[in-house]
Design a protein around this motif. Sequence first.
Motif, PDB file in Angstrom:
ATOM      1  N   PRO A  26      10.547  27.881  49.474  1.00  0.00           N
ATOM      2  CA  PRO A  26      11.810  27.410  50.050  1.00  0.00           C
ATOM      3  C   PRO A  26      12.248  28.333  51.185  1.00  0.00           C
ATOM      4  CG  PRO A  26      11.923  27.473  47.652  1.00  0.00           C
ATOM      5  CD  PRO A  26      10.663  28.167  48.031  1.00  0.00           C
ATOM      6  N   HIS A  27      12.946  27.786  52.157  1.00  0.00           N
ATOM      7  CA  HIS A  27      13.264  28.589  53.333  1.00  0.00           C
ATOM      8  C   HIS A  27      14.104  29.820  53.004  1.00  0.00           C
ATOM      9  CE1 HIS A  27      11.622  25.233  55.634  1.00  0.00           C
ATOM     10  NE2 HIS A  27      11.572  26.059  56.639  1.00  0.00           N
ATOM     11  N   GLN A  28      15.056  29.692  52.116  1.00  0.00           N
ATOM     12  CA  GLN A  28      15.869  30.859  51.800  1.00  0.00           C
ATOM     13  C   GLN A  28      15.017  31.966  51.199  1.00  0.00           C
ATOM     14  OE1 GLN A  28      19.516  29.992  49.784  1.00  0.00           O
ATOM     15  NE2 GLN A  28      20.345  31.983  50.309  1.00  0.00           N
ATOM     16  N   GLY A  47      13.960  39.899  62.498  1.00  0.00           N
ATOM     17  CA  GLY A  47      14.383  38.556  62.863  1.00  0.00           C
ATOM     18  C   GLY A  47      13.272  37.544  62.704  1.00  0.00           C
ATOM     19  N   VAL A  48      13.620  36.292  63.024  1.00  0.00           N
ATOM     20  CA  VAL A  48      12.678  35.190  62.847  1.00  0.00           C
ATOM     21  C   VAL A  48      12.698  34.266  64.062  1.00  0.00           C
ATOM     22  CG1 VAL A  48      12.630  35.100  60.336  1.00  0.00           C
ATOM     23  CG2 VAL A  48      14.453  33.916  61.577  1.00  0.00           C
ATOM     24  N   LEU A  49      11.608  33.517  64.197  1.00  0.00           N
ATOM     25  CA  LEU A  49      11.480  32.408  65.124  1.00  0.00           C
ATOM     26  C   LEU A  49      11.448  31.150  64.264  1.00  0.00           C
ATOM     27  CD1 LEU A  49       8.354  33.847  67.045  1.00  0.00           C
ATOM     28  CD2 LEU A  49      10.717  34.673  67.133  1.00  0.00           C
ATOM     29  N   LEU A  50      12.190  30.123  64.642  1.00  0.00           N
ATOM     30  CA  LEU A  50      12.311  28.920  63.822  1.00  0.00           C
ATOM     31  C   LEU A  50      11.643  27.725  64.490  1.00  0.00           C
ATOM     32  CD1 LEU A  50      16.112  29.125  62.876  1.00  0.00           C
ATOM     33  CD2 LEU A  50      14.158  30.162  61.683  1.00  0.00           C
ATOM     34  N   TYR A  51      11.051  26.823  63.674  1.00  0.00           N
ATOM     35  CA  TYR A  51      10.537  25.563  64.193  1.00  0.00           C
ATOM     36  C   TYR A  51      11.640  24.524  64.099  1.00  0.00           C
ATOM     37  CZ  TYR A  51       7.228  21.958  65.469  1.00  0.00           C
ATOM     38  OH  TYR A  51       6.586  20.941  66.136  1.00  0.00           O
ATOM     39  N   TRP A  52      11.925  23.867  65.232  1.00  0.00           N
ATOM     40  CA  TRP A  52      13.136  23.043  65.331  1.00  0.00           C
ATOM     41  C   TRP A  52      12.780  21.554  65.315  1.00  0.00           C
ATOM     42  CZ3 TRP A  52      17.322  25.560  64.291  1.00  0.00           C
ATOM     43  CH2 TRP A  52      18.582  24.998  64.527  1.00  0.00           C
ATOM     44  N   SER A  53      12.389  21.069  64.150  1.00  0.00           N
ATOM     45  CA  SER A  53      12.045  19.657  63.994  1.00  0.00           C
ATOM     46  C   SER A  53      11.922  19.349  62.517  1.00  0.00           C
ATOM     47  CB  SER A  53      10.719  19.347  64.714  1.00  0.00           C
ATOM     48  OG  SER A  53      10.282  18.035  64.410  1.00  0.00           O
ATOM     49  N   VAL A  70      13.787  18.419  56.574  1.00  0.00           N
ATOM     50  CA  VAL A  70      14.877  17.588  57.077  1.00  0.00           C
ATOM     51  C   VAL A  70      16.145  18.387  57.355  1.00  0.00           C
ATOM     52  CG1 VAL A  70      14.002  15.481  56.018  1.00  0.00           C
ATOM     53  CG2 VAL A  70      15.538  16.968  54.706  1.00  0.00           C
ATOM     54  N   ASP A  71      16.290  19.533  56.732  1.00  0.00           N
ATOM     55  CA  ASP A  71      17.484  20.357  56.932  1.00  0.00           C
ATOM     56  C   ASP A  71      17.224  21.522  57.876  1.00  0.00           C
ATOM     57  OD1 ASP A  71      19.057  18.823  55.178  1.00  0.00           O
ATOM     58  OD2 ASP A  71      18.280  19.916  53.441  1.00  0.00           O
ATOM     59  N   TYR A  72      16.329  21.333  58.846  1.00  0.00           N
ATOM     60  CA  TYR A  72      15.908  22.450  59.691  1.00  0.00           C
ATOM     61  C   TYR A  72      17.071  23.094  60.454  1.00  0.00           C
ATOM     62  CZ  TYR A  72      16.026  19.233  63.722  1.00  0.00           C
ATOM     63  OH  TYR A  72      16.418  18.347  64.697  1.00  0.00           O
ATOM     64  N   LYS A  73      18.108  22.326  60.735  1.00  0.00           N
ATOM     65  CA  LYS A  73      19.226  22.911  61.479  1.00  0.00           C
ATOM     66  C   LYS A  73      20.045  23.884  60.639  1.00  0.00           C
ATOM     67  CE  LYS A  73      19.701  19.269  64.938  1.00  0.00           C
ATOM     68  NZ  LYS A  73      20.610  18.361  65.672  1.00  0.00           N
ATOM     69  N   HIS A  74      19.822  23.908  59.328  1.00  0.00           N
ATOM     70  CA  HIS A  74      20.515  24.862  58.461  1.00  0.00           C
ATOM     71  C   HIS A  74      19.775  26.190  58.367  1.00  0.00           C
ATOM     72  CE1 HIS A  74      22.416  21.218  56.181  1.00  0.00           C
ATOM     73  NE2 HIS A  74      23.021  21.469  57.317  1.00  0.00           N
ATOM     74  N   ASN A  75      18.538  26.240  58.890  1.00  0.00           N
ATOM     75  CA  ASN A  75      17.717  27.436  58.675  1.00  0.00           C
ATOM     76  C   ASN A  75      18.246  28.665  59.404  1.00  0.00           C
ATOM     77  OD1 ASN A  75      16.052  25.997  57.005  1.00  0.00           O
ATOM     78  ND2 ASN A  75      14.502  25.583  58.559  1.00  0.00           N
ATOM     79  N   ALA A  76      18.907  28.459  60.533  1.00  0.00           N
ATOM     80  CA  ALA A  76      19.475  29.612  61.235  1.00  0.00           C
ATOM     81  C   ALA A  76      20.503  30.316  60.349  1.00  0.00           C
ATOM     82  CB  ALA A  76      20.108  29.161  62.551  1.00  0.00           C
TER      83      ALA A  76
END
Length: 256
Positions: free
Chosen positions: A13-15, A28-34, A40-46
């Motif tokens: 899980p992302h958390q 820090g991290v680099l995120l995949y934005w899709s 489906v909840d990729y916008k919450h990963n930041a």
Amino acid sequence: MITIFDWFGYEAPHQKRYELIKQAGFDGVLLYWSDEFGNVDYKHNAELARQEGLFVENIHTSFDNINDLWMDNLSGNEITDYLMQCVDDCNEYEIPTMIVHITSGECPPKANILGINRIRKITERAEQLGVNVALENLRNIENLGKVFDNIHSSRLGFCFDSGHQNYRSKNTDLLSMYGDRLMAIHLHDNDESADQHRMPFDGNINWELVMKKLTHINYKGPTALEIMNMGYEHIKESREFLAIAFERAKRLDALR
């Protein structure tokens, strides 16, 4: 500072993923934005990453059907709209930079005015919102040059990918060519037979040369790994993989 792409190959899980990344020592991290991989909840990963004490260096935009960026078709318009939305998302979620592939595959289309104008439109939105758009080197570096020749903006820059250069354009000194536009880096290794995303020092890239060039062009951003666990099947635990990766990144930093 040392960062890593948040998808490094182990299922979690992302958390939990961000917790492990932080525990390994990364800043820090680099995120995949899709959502194309079921996230489906990729916008919450930041937010999840920041809760673990990580900063979000940039997002990597989707490259699905990206060649249509140069085509006069509906998909090309949809890709442009998606990239425009990514600019808006970076502004909303306080992420400074988005990484963009502008071609893919073995036979990408040549640069044309339609594609350049689409990128210009994206860049103009980025200028309005204070977001950086970093174009990554791939197999086709000619299109990259055409875009930079035609669009001059402090918000449009370069993402240097060490693995792509070693595999696809080894004899082209991209850091010297576009170092003054450098906004991000993706560091990973290979043996020139494929885009393997190995840890640094597990391929044949001359890392001393790469890191010295980064110093020479006055790059002061994070040492950013874009590695995956393919070829590391003997490392069963993500915790161990991340620990090794962090040590490799520190070795890179020592060469700067």
